[in-house]
Scaffold this motif. Structure first.
Motif, PDB file in Angstrom:
ATOM      1  N   ALA A 234     -50.437-110.674   4.149  1.00 54.83           N
ATOM      2  CA  ALA A 234     -50.856-111.685   5.130  1.00 54.83           C
ATOM      3  C   ALA A 234     -52.038-111.190   5.970  1.00 54.83           C
TER       4      ALA A 234
ATOM      5  N   THR B 130     -46.144-114.816   9.254  1.00 56.91           N
ATOM      6  CA  THR B 130     -46.556-116.175   8.917  1.00 56.91           C
ATOM      7  C   THR B 130     -45.458-117.151   9.330  1.00 56.91           C
TER       8      THR B 130
ATOM      9  N   VAL C  58     -50.532-117.442  11.602  1.00 60.79           N
ATOM     10  CA  VAL C  58     -50.206-116.038  11.347  1.00 60.79           C
ATOM     11  C   VAL C  58     -50.237-115.326  12.684  1.00 60.79           C
TER      12      VAL C  58
END
Ligand code: IMP
Length: 421
Positions: free
Chosen positions: A299, A45, A54
């Motif tokens: 993420a 990120t 991302v």
């Protein structure tokens, strides 16, 4: 940064150490940024000029106009996901095709690799690895079995090669009785293959060595973490690539004597996503607090990360395996509210205590030492001198125990909350 050398920036625990934040500091100092292992299982990120990106397969140097970015031979790449990631950057105004070079030797993740990933996980039941489901393991398996498809295959007779590997996978899946439908996914994937043709698909090992001979500096940007390394991680609960500094050499095609500094990133505490041994894991309120304050949610998969105190057994092992020259400690501020901080100094099981990483990390319990916390918000602090003495003592304690300098500490999400010592 070392001219004519490759410096490595590696997560040295279970990944998610916050590499995405510090590349901001690192990339402007290098001419070339290269990824050497892994694929879309990674999720770096990056907040750049107020926008959040991302990055999964694309190196972080992509935001800096003058940089060459390389996806090395040790990586695996999913054309559809690559296309989505690249288009997002193109839509945000970044020019990619001239600055992003992809190794012809990198392997392609097929839609059926992702299905196989799911099928193997389902077959393992409660022993599942908890993979990201991106087809990483099956792709590296095909590479080792010498049946994989490489990026270079896109250029010649691709359709036949693709159909042959797909048929092989279909047979495996049918033997396992695993049902699937990739119709839509495959369309997008083939579109992605086509999209990739506009990039420099090249012999990146020759290119990188040429840059080094010209005195350029290269940053090898790690993915995942050392304890997810296929050889040195907590096997079988690992990823399938070489995530350590050895992997930098094989994954980029550079010699060990071209390596300069090796930056090992870790957090002021520990996290792990997916299954596998994690002796420092906290199942209590403290673990929840760390997760909440540290925003420890994956993420890529959005999963809760498992949280615990810092683990010196794991860190010492990772420093040894990688030859870490400098440590980078992230997220110091997450521990701001604790009056006491614990540090795992050893593991114990059945009356045996060890400070060395055991062969089988299953079933070991952490032995802790307690040290005073700083109980002060760090996030606004910008110089090392300003930091509270208890925090400095924590840093000094870790440096002494790990026999390695902590050259950078991060005390907050902002890019300027990175303190260089
Ligand atoms: P795979 O790489 O998808 O095969 O997953 C293998 C293991 O590595 C699982 O436990 C994943 O959660 C973990 N893993 C893979 N990539 C990352 C990452 O970038 N950060 C943290 N964990 C990861």
């Amino acid at each position: 940064m070392t001219k004519g050398k490759v410096d490595a920036l590696l997560g040295i625990v279970f990944g998610d150490e916050g590499k995405g934040k510090v590349v901001d500091y690192f990339t402007p100092r290098y001419d070339v940024v290269a990824r050497f292992a892994g694929g879309p299982n990674a999720g770096h990120t990056i907040i750049f000029e107020g926008k959040k990106f991302v990055l999964r397969s694309i190196p972080s140097g992509i935001f800096d106009e003058g940089k060459i970015n390389i996806i090395g031979n040790g990586c695996v790449i999913a054309p559809d996901l690559f296309m989505a990631e690249a288009r997002e950057l193109e839509n945000a105004g970044y020019q990619l095709t001239e600055r992003l070079h992809i190794s012809r030797r990198a392997h392609l993740i097929l839609p059926t690799h992702r299905v196989l990933d799911r099928a193997y996980e389902a077959a393992k039941g409660k022993n599942k690895v908890g993979t990201t489901g991106k087809g990483i393991g099956p792709t590296y398996s095909d590479k080792a079995a010498r049946v994989g498809l490489r990026v270079g295959d896109i250029m010649e007779n691709f359709e036949a090669k693709y159909q042959a590997l797909k048929a092989r996978h279909a047979q495996l899946l049918s033997d396992m009785g695993f049902e699937y439908d990739i119709t839509e996914e495959e369309k997008l994937w083939l579109e992605g293959v086509d999209y990739m043709r506009k990039f420099h698909l090249t012999d990146t090992e020759i290119e990188i060595n040429r840059y080094l001979a010209e005195g350029k500096s290269v940053l090898a940007e790690g993915a995942q973490g050392s304890l997810l390394d296929i050889d040195h991680g907590t096997y079988p609960f690992v990823s399938s690539s070489s995530t350590t500094s050895g992997g930098v050499c094989t994954g980029l095609g550079i010699a060990p004597n071209t390596i300069g500094r090796i930056f090992g990133i870790f957090k002021a505490y520990s996290t792990r996503v997916g299954s596998g041994p994690f002796p420092v894991e906290l199942f209590d309120e403290t673990g929840d607090t760390i997760r909440h304050i540290g925003n420890e949610y994956g993420a890529v998969t959005g999963r809760n990360r498992r949280c615990g105190w810092v683990d010196l057994v794991a860190l010492k092992y990772a420093i040894m395996i990688n030859g870490v020259t400098d440590l980078v400690m992230m997220k110091g501020d997450v521990l701001d509210g604790f009056s006491t901080i614990k540090v795992c100094t050893a593991y114990t099981k059945d009356g045996v205590t060890t400070t060395e990483m055991p062969y089988d990390t299953e079933g070991w319990e952490a032995v802790y030492e307690e040290i005073p916390g700083w109980n002060t918000p760090l996030t606004e602090m910008r110089t090392y001198d300003e930091l509270p003495q208890a925090f400095k003592d924590y840093v000094a304690y870790l440096e002494r125990e790990l026999s390695t300098p902590i050259s950078i500490v991060s005390v907050g999400p902002d890019r300027d909350a990175t303190i260089i010592r």
